[in-house]
Design an enzyme around this catalytic site. Structure first.
Site, short mmCIF file in Angstrom:
data_model
loop_
_atom_site.label_atom_id
_atom_site.label_comp_id
_atom_site.label_asym_id
_atom_site.label_seq_id
_atom_site.Cartn_x
_atom_site.Cartn_y
_atom_site.Cartn_z
N ARG A 153 2.63 0.55 -2.79
CA ARG A 153 2.14 1.81 -3.37
C ARG A 153 2.93 2.07 -4.66
NH1 ARG A 153 3.04 2.95 2.19
NH2 ARG A 153 1.12 3.41 3.35
N LYS A 177 5.80 5.82 3.32
CA LYS A 177 5.56 7.21 3.70
C LYS A 177 6.51 7.61 4.83
CE LYS A 177 0.71 7.42 2.34
NZ LYS A 177 -0.69 7.68 2.79
N HIS A 245 -3.29 1.42 -7.18
CA HIS A 245 -3.82 1.37 -5.82
C HIS A 245 -4.89 0.29 -5.68
CE1 HIS A 245 -2.86 3.49 -2.21
NE2 HIS A 245 -4.13 3.58 -1.85
N ARG A 248 -3.13 -2.82 -4.88
CA ARG A 248 -2.75 -2.82 -3.46
C ARG A 248 -3.96 -3.22 -2.60
NH1 ARG A 248 0.55 -0.44 0.57
NH2 ARG A 248 -0.52 0.86 2.08
N HIS A 271 0.87 0.39 7.10
CA HIS A 271 -0.08 1.30 7.74
C HIS A 271 0.43 1.66 9.13
CE1 HIS A 271 -3.65 -0.24 5.11
NE2 HIS A 271 -2.95 0.71 4.52
N TYR A 280 -10.52 -3.42 5.54
CA TYR A 280 -10.53 -4.64 4.73
C TYR A 280 -11.38 -5.74 5.36
CZ TYR A 280 -6.88 -2.25 2.19
OH TYR A 280 -6.19 -1.32 1.47
#
Length: 315
Positions: A153, A177, A245, A248, A271, A280
């Protein structure tokens, strides 16, 4: 005032107890302020909201042109807020229960073709090889290679320190995150670009630097840390249709297309839920269908029949 005080308390909870970053907390607060203002226009308060209020709010967003993905994000934020209120015993029912989320999760992330990625990286390489190449050219190539190689990110790249690199082992430690750390492997091309930047690029940019910023990996031409906005502009300068992004997403999509398993991609991207990574497979399925149509004899035969049928209709 009651709504405002409640939102301040929730922001403190997100920052202190959940460990979310300031920008994430501000994004949550912004979405909740939008909902609170909607309620206030009807003389409502957050603690007294009913299911009907949440549904009406989502309809209000739709009629005002808010896309499904943004509406779904706001609903997710509202759900988290009311879960906190329930746990804190400030309400006895959750108004978001049984509220259907906008169909945003079916929106596929945009990615670049491998040829487009190749063109970007070749452009960065040519800039490095130019006789008058500057230290920033080495930095830019290293950043682009890192974005694509690691699927990072933009906030993760801007937050990297030199101590996070373990190039001898071909990896980098990333803080994602919620300040969760993960190890991301890097390919030989990215490692080579980072080594070249550390040896010949970064020392030139480090001439003017503030105390406390010496550890940052990527430096601007003024010696300060590269900001998220600067990284975004850097990517745009190499491809007007790209963004950090998208690099990514491209990393993940190309890995799945080349046979990577979802669990590995999930860990690499950071994730929390594998359902986020599963999107994906839809992108890779499109590629698989194209290959099937091109190479499977029955698929080719069917395509031929469809073409003849179309010609017959035109006749």
């Amino acid at each position: 005032m009651r709504n405002l005080e409640l939102l301040k308390e929730y922001s403190t909870y997100l920052r202190v107890e959940k460990g979310l970053r300031p920008l994430t907390c501000e994004a949550y607060a912004s979405d909740l302020r939008t909902f609170a203002e909607f309620l206030e226009a009807q003389d409502g308060v957050l603690t007294a909201a009913a299911q009907r209020d949440v549904s009406t709010f989502l309809e209000h967003l739709r009629t005002h042109g808010i896309d499904a993905r943004s509406a779904a994000r706001k609903l997710s934020c509202i759900r988290g807020f009311y879960k906190w209120l329930l746990l804190d015993k400030r309400i006895d029912r959750d108004p978001t229960v049984n509220i259907e989320s906008p169909k945003a999760w079916k929106v596929l992330p945009k990615s670049l073709a491998e040829s487009e990625i190749g063109a970007m990286l070749e452009m960065a390489q040519r800039n490095v090889e130019h006789p008058q190449a500057h230290a920033t050219a080495l930095r830019d190539r290293a950043i682009l290679e890192l974005f694509y190689a690691g699927g990072l990110r933009v906030s993760e790249v801007s937050g990297l320190n030199t101590s996070d690199l373990a190039l001898d082992a071909g990896r980098v430690m990333v803080r994602g995150k919620g300040d969760k750390e993960r190890i991301v492997p890097l390919g030989s091309t990215a490692v080579e670009a980072l080594n070249a930047y550390l040896k010949d690029g970064r020392p030139m940019l480090q001439r003017v630097i503030k105390r406390g910023e010496a550890a940052k990996l990527f430096l601007s031409s003024r010696g300060g840390p590269m900001t998220r906005q600067a990284l975004w502009l850097l990517v745009k300068a190499h491809s007007g249709s790209a963004s950090p992004h998208m690099l990514r997403h491209s990393c993940a999509t190309h890995m799945v297309e080349h046979g990577a398993d979802l669990r590995s991609v999930q860990i690499m991207l950071g994730h929390a839920d594998i359902a986020t990574t599963q999107v994906y497979t839809h992108l890779a399925l499109g590629r698989l269908k194209a290959v099937h149509r091109q190479h499977h004899p029955r698929a080719a035969r069917r395509a031929g029949r469809e073409e003849k049928t179309a010609q017959g209709v035109e006749a």
